[in-house]
Design a protein around this motif. Structure first.
Motif, PDB file in Angstrom:
ATOM      1  N   UNK A 132     -12.660   1.903  15.574  1.00  0.00           N
ATOM      2  CA  UNK A 132     -12.639   1.011  14.815  1.00  0.00           C
ATOM      3  C   UNK A 132     -11.385   0.857  13.793  1.00  0.00           C
ATOM      4  N   UNK A 133     -10.705   1.968  13.560  1.00  0.00           N
ATOM      5  CA  UNK A 133      -9.668   2.059  12.843  1.00  0.00           C
ATOM      6  C   UNK A 133      -8.630   1.147  13.801  1.00  0.00           C
ATOM      7  N   UNK A 134      -8.121   1.516  14.728  1.00  0.00           N
ATOM      8  CA  UNK A 134      -7.139   0.673  15.928  1.00  0.00           C
ATOM      9  C   UNK A 134      -7.668  -0.814  15.746  1.00  0.00           C
ATOM     10  N   UNK A 135      -8.842  -1.163  15.856  1.00  0.00           N
ATOM     11  CA  UNK A 135      -9.125  -2.712  15.618  1.00  0.00           C
ATOM     12  C   UNK A 135      -8.744  -3.094  14.701  1.00  0.00           C
ATOM     13  N   UNK A 136      -9.115  -2.633  13.237  1.00  0.00           N
ATOM     14  CA  UNK A 136      -8.993  -3.299  12.223  1.00  0.00           C
ATOM     15  C   UNK A 136      -7.848  -3.039  11.338  1.00  0.00           C
ATOM     16  N   UNK A 137      -7.023  -1.908  11.370  1.00  0.00           N
ATOM     17  CA  UNK A 137      -6.088  -1.681  10.614  1.00  0.00           C
ATOM     18  C   UNK A 137      -5.108  -2.697  10.383  1.00  0.00           C
ATOM     19  N   UNK A 138      -4.218  -3.016  11.571  1.00  0.00           N
ATOM     20  CA  UNK A 138      -3.074  -4.189  11.327  1.00  0.00           C
ATOM     21  C   UNK A 138      -3.519  -5.200  10.715  1.00  0.00           C
ATOM     22  N   UNK A 139      -4.686  -5.876  10.668  1.00  0.00           N
ATOM     23  CA  UNK A 139      -5.094  -7.035  10.022  1.00  0.00           C
ATOM     24  C   UNK A 139      -5.277  -6.760   8.625  1.00  0.00           C
ATOM     25  N   UNK A 140      -5.896  -5.606   8.746  1.00  0.00           N
ATOM     26  CA  UNK A 140      -6.319  -5.246   6.979  1.00  0.00           C
ATOM     27  C   UNK A 140      -5.265  -4.694   6.346  1.00  0.00           C
ATOM     28  N   UNK A 141      -4.339  -4.049   6.853  1.00  0.00           N
ATOM     29  CA  UNK A 141      -2.943  -3.898   6.088  1.00  0.00           C
ATOM     30  C   UNK A 141      -2.355  -4.959   5.613  1.00  0.00           C
ATOM     31  N   UNK A 142      -2.190  -5.934   6.692  1.00  0.00           N
ATOM     32  CA  UNK A 142      -1.627  -7.158   6.560  1.00  0.00           C
ATOM     33  C   UNK A 142      -2.323  -7.957   5.286  1.00  0.00           C
ATOM     34  N   UNK A 143      -3.347  -8.102   5.097  1.00  0.00           N
ATOM     35  CA  UNK A 143      -4.340  -8.603   4.080  1.00  0.00           C
ATOM     36  C   UNK A 143      -3.785  -7.963   2.796  1.00  0.00           C
ATOM     37  N   UNK A 144      -3.737  -6.658   2.845  1.00  0.00           N
ATOM     38  CA  UNK A 144      -3.724  -5.927   1.423  1.00  0.00           C
ATOM     39  C   UNK A 144      -2.363  -6.131   0.919  1.00  0.00           C
ATOM     40  N   UNK A 145      -1.480  -6.592   1.812  1.00  0.00           N
ATOM     41  CA  UNK A 145       0.016  -6.560   1.308  1.00  0.00           C
ATOM     42  C   UNK A 145       0.105  -8.012   1.011  1.00  0.00           C
ATOM     43  N   UNK A 146      -0.454  -8.918   1.614  1.00  0.00           N
ATOM     44  CA  UNK A 146      -0.382 -10.273   1.278  1.00  0.00           C
ATOM     45  C   UNK A 146      -1.077 -10.660  -0.032  1.00  0.00           C
ATOM     46  N   UNK A 147      -2.368 -10.098  -0.299  1.00  0.00           N
ATOM     47  CA  UNK A 147      -3.148 -10.399  -1.297  1.00  0.00           C
ATOM     48  C   UNK A 147      -3.186  -9.529  -2.499  1.00  0.00           C
ATOM     49  N   UNK A 148      -2.498  -8.122  -2.296  1.00  0.00           N
ATOM     50  CA  UNK A 148      -2.549  -7.380  -3.282  1.00  0.00           C
ATOM     51  C   UNK A 148      -1.126  -6.749  -3.585  1.00  0.00           C
ATOM     52  N   UNK A 149      -0.171  -6.151  -2.799  1.00  0.00           N
ATOM     53  CA  UNK A 149       0.898  -5.605  -2.927  1.00  0.00           C
ATOM     54  C   UNK A 149       2.139  -6.670  -3.289  1.00  0.00           C
ATOM     55  N   UNK A 150       1.973  -7.734  -2.679  1.00  0.00           N
ATOM     56  CA  UNK A 150       2.802  -8.749  -3.067  1.00  0.00           C
ATOM     57  C   UNK A 150       3.002  -9.265  -4.527  1.00  0.00           C
ATOM     58  N   UNK A 151       1.648  -9.368  -5.004  1.00  0.00           N
ATOM     59  CA  UNK A 151       1.499  -9.632  -6.538  1.00  0.00           C
ATOM     60  C   UNK A 151       1.613  -8.635  -7.334  1.00  0.00           C
TER      61      UNK A 151
END
Length: 776
Positions: free
Chosen positions: A324-343
């Motif tokens: 499950x981690x291999x499946x979702x990690x890339x997209x989930x980390x990208x979402x966290x970066x764009x929606x949270x860490x960037x701001x």
């Protein structure tokens, strides 16, 4: 006699061979009969579906008996062949070939027996929900089919039917496993297709019904049913697809909303002790974006629940949660970066140290995921992004600076502020005021000392006024002042930052001035041509920017890293471009005003025959329109332009009008006394009202001496005055003012111009002839 022959043949070995031939022939017939019966039984079971369990068992016993006979006969033949090798090679070879053929047939019959046994065990295991056993038996059956297919010369017509049966049963197993999977995780998704707000996700629910399955074991075994389902799915190659589809839904409806909307929260709740429900809760908040700590805690709450109730299962030496981690990690980390860490990236360099908390939170977040085996790698994009804060700060700061600069450049120009010699731009307090070497430190300390005294020390120890090199009093756009302050603030952020960050910020400041140079003349082009005041303000804006760019780099040079401190950190190269742009913009406006002025004077009918009322009216109107134009320009320019630029501009335009009037009057061939009087009247209007545009404002009274000297700025002023005198003078007065080419009249006109003017004003008499002879 017969017994004796028999004994003789037996002693010679021939009788035994004949008995073997007979036995092998009988055995071959028996094998063929057995083969036909087995094929008939398999055909009836898997093609015609006839119940033949009892017949199959009898046949299997018969097959085993035949197999034993073959084995004993084979050993007997091999012994006989070895004893009589040189005697019966040919006969025994044929017999052995026949025997091997029979052995091959028996081997195929055994594979068929294995397939049948595996399928029966599979059916029994499936009914008892022993999914691991069922998958294993199905794999055994497939192995039997592959072995049959690999036999050379095997062309059993029922092999295709067996393969079809195996495929049907495999799909049946996958179907049952799918039902079990659906029972494990039940989704309740929102009906709307456009999920654009936090409220649209509130109806999302995930029911995890695996609590009982983790303790419930297969009958007669020790493997929990949950693990059995996962292992069976893995054996059939369906586990990755199931987890991938689950991960996509999990991302879209749970993880991404949690990382996007700060008001959404999700807490697991147990229902009847057998299942766990994950549902959203909405909390009121004023935050536009969630903080990293909030996102990490919310995501971990969901993933811990999944790990505890569903994915803590090992399949082929790999955890299901790792899949499950291999499946979702890339997209989930990208979402966290764009929606949270960037701001969460700071907007001020003083907040960079506080960002270490976010880096530690990110490290703890990934550490927890590794402990649950969702993550297996060491380096991730999420942690790299958090640790590379200096670069992201610089990039965000540069974007914000460019955006603010663009908004300032596209704002209205006419909102102005007055620049006085005492005006100063506030420089933010620098984070690091220590120069990088001793020599630079001495230079800075000396400058600070002189600046505190309000003086600038030269080599000859003479003092300059504190307003030396200051901008003259004028008005600039408020947006330009803010733009310069933005540049200063951005450069102050570069001080004390990392080398890469400082360089990015420095060139961001250069970019905003380059942007001003390119954008403003284009964006405001129409207004700059249409409104004289805006052209004057833009001229001042460019000169203001150029003035500060001369020293902007030197103010920060010793506090910036290499290579900026070695001469690269300068803005001086931009100064000529700004000066040229400001000058050209204002000159373009001057040309437009000059063209408008000449067009108005063109309606004066060349100032000829003014004794005709219509001609005089047209000429008077043209002159007054020119004076009105000058007064209007004086109104919009006087408080905007510096005094010297204002005086030069108005003087140049007034000079254009006077020069045009002089030219038109000098072209007249006949000027009557009445016309001369009327021309004098028109010229007197210009002489009386023209200088009024130079009257200083009350706050500019100290500049009165510059504004009263009209001839300095109007080159044709004295020529115009002399022309007025000539229009009212007699011949003797003209000759006296000529004074043999030494008088004031001779300074303004050539002899030919003066003779032409005399011929136009006076009739052809002896006195005129004498006067003309004196004009040399």
């Amino acid at each position: 006699m017969a017994s004796f022959v028999t004994e003789v043949l037996a002693s010679s070995g021939k009788l035994e061979k004949e008995d073997l031939n007979c036995k092998i022939s009988k055995l071959s017939r028996k094998v063929e009969e057995t083969k036909e019966e087995v094929c008939s039984m398999i055909n009836n079971k898997y093609i015609e579906f006839l119940p033949s369990m009892q017949g199959a068992e009898e046949l299997m016993e018969q097959v085993e008996e035949v197999s034993k006979d073959i084995s004993s006969l084979k050993s007997c033949i091999e012994n006989e062949v070895q004893q009589n090798l040189h005697v019966a090679v040919t006969e025994y070879a044929e017999l052995k070939q026949q025997l091997e053929k029979n052995s091959t047939v028996i081997g195929m019959l055994k594979w068929l027996q294995g397939f049948d046994t595996a399928m029966e065990e599979y059916q029994r295991a499936l009914l008892e929900k022993k999914y691991t056993v069922a998958a294993t038996q199905l794999e055994k059956a497939r192995g039997c089919l592959d072995a049959l297919k690999a036999r050379k010369g095997c062309k059993l017509p029922l092999l295709r039917a067996l393969r079809s049966e195996h495929t049907i049963q495999r799909e049946n197993l996958i179907y049952h496993l799918g039902l079990e999977w659906q029972r494990l995780a039940v989704w309740k998704l929102p009906p709307t297709k456009e999920l654009t707000s936090a409220e649209s996700f509130l109806k999302t629910e995930l029911h995890l019904n695996s609590s009982g399955l983790k303790e419930e074991a297969e009958e007669g075994g020790t493997t929990p049913l949950l693990a059995s389902v996962f292992q069976a799915l893995g054996a059939q190659g369906q586990l990755h697809n199931k987890i991938m589809l689950f991960g996509q839904i999990l991302l879209k409806y749970i993880l991404k909303p949690l990382a996007t909307y700060p008001s959404l929260h999700m807490e697991p709740k147990e229902v009847s002790g057998q299942s766990v429900v994950l549902s959203f809760q909405c909390v009121e908040t004023t935050d536009k974006h969630p903080s990293p700590s909030q996102v990490y805690s919310k995501v971990l709450a969901v993933l811990k629940a999944l790990h505890m109730h569903l994915f803590d299962v090992t399949v082929d030496e790999k955890k299901a949660c790792a899949i499950l981690g291999d499946t979702i990690w890339d997209e989930m980390s990208d979402c966290i970066i764009r929606q949270c860490l960037v701001h969460s990236v700071p907007t001020d360099s003083s907040q960079l140290e506080q960002y270490n908390v976010v880096i530690k939170e990110t490290e703890e977040f990934e550490k927890t995921l590794r402990e649950m085996q969702y993550l297996t790698g060491e380096s991730t994009d999420l942690l790299k992004y958090a640790r590379n804060i200096n670069c992201h700060f610089a990039s965000k700061k540069c974007r914000d600076v460019i955006l603010q600069a663009r908004n300032l450049m596209t704002s209205e120009i006419h909102n102005t502020v007055k620049i006085l010699p005492e005006s100063k731009l506030s420089i933010p307090k620098l984070l690091n005021l220590e120069p990088r070497d001793k020599a630079k430190k001495q230079v800075v300390s000396a400058r600070e000392k002189f600046r505190s005294e309000g003086l600038v020390m030269l080599e000859n120890e003479k003092q300059l006024d504190r307003h030396t090199l200051c901008l003259p009093v004028c008005r600039i756009s408020e947006s330009v002042q803010k733009l310069m302050e933005l540049g200063l603030h951005t450069l102050s952020q570069a001080v004390g930052s990392s080398e890469q960050c400082a360089i990015q910020l420095f060139f961001a400041v250069r970019n905003i001035f380059q942007l001003f140079y390119d954008v403003v003349p284009t964006y405001h082009k129409e207004n700059l041509l249409k409104f004289p005041q805006l052209a004057a303000i833009h001229h001042n804006n460019c000169m203001f920017i150029a003035h500060h760019l001369l020293t902007l780099g030197h103010q920060f040079r010793h506090h910036l890293p290499r290579p900026l401190c070695e001469g690269v950190g300068t803005f001086v190269d931009l100064v000529p471009g700004f000066r040229k742009q400001g000058t050209e913009c204002f000159l373009e406006q001057m040309r437009a005003q000059r063209a408008e002025m000449l067009e108005r004077l063109s309606t004066a009918r060349n100032f000829a025959n003014l004794d005709i009322e219509e001609n005089y009216s047209a000429a008077s109107k043209a002159v007054r329109q020119v004076i009105h134009q000058l007064k209007r320009l004086g109104t919009v320019w006087q408080d905007v332009l510096p005094v010297n630029i204002y005086c030069k501009s108005m003087g140049a335009l007034l000079n254009t009008a006077i020069a045009e009037i002089i030219t038109k009057i000098m072209m007249l061939e006949d000027i009557s006394t009445e016309d001369a009087n009327l021309l004098h009247t028109l010229c007197k209007i210009v002489i009386d009202e023209g200088p009024l545009v130079f009257i200083p404002l009350p706050e500019e009274y100290k500049n009165r001496k510059y504004q009263e000297e009209v001839p300095i700025y109007v080159r044709k002023w004295m020529t115009f005055k002399e022309l007025m005198i000539v229009l009212q003078a007699n011949l003797q007065d003209i000759v006296d003012r000529w004074a043999d080419g030494k008088g004031p009249l001779a300074l303004e006109f050539s002899s030919n111009e003066m003779k032409s003017l005399i011929r136009a004003l006076f009739q052809n008499t002896e006195r005129r002839a004498i006067a003309l002879t004196k004009i040399k």
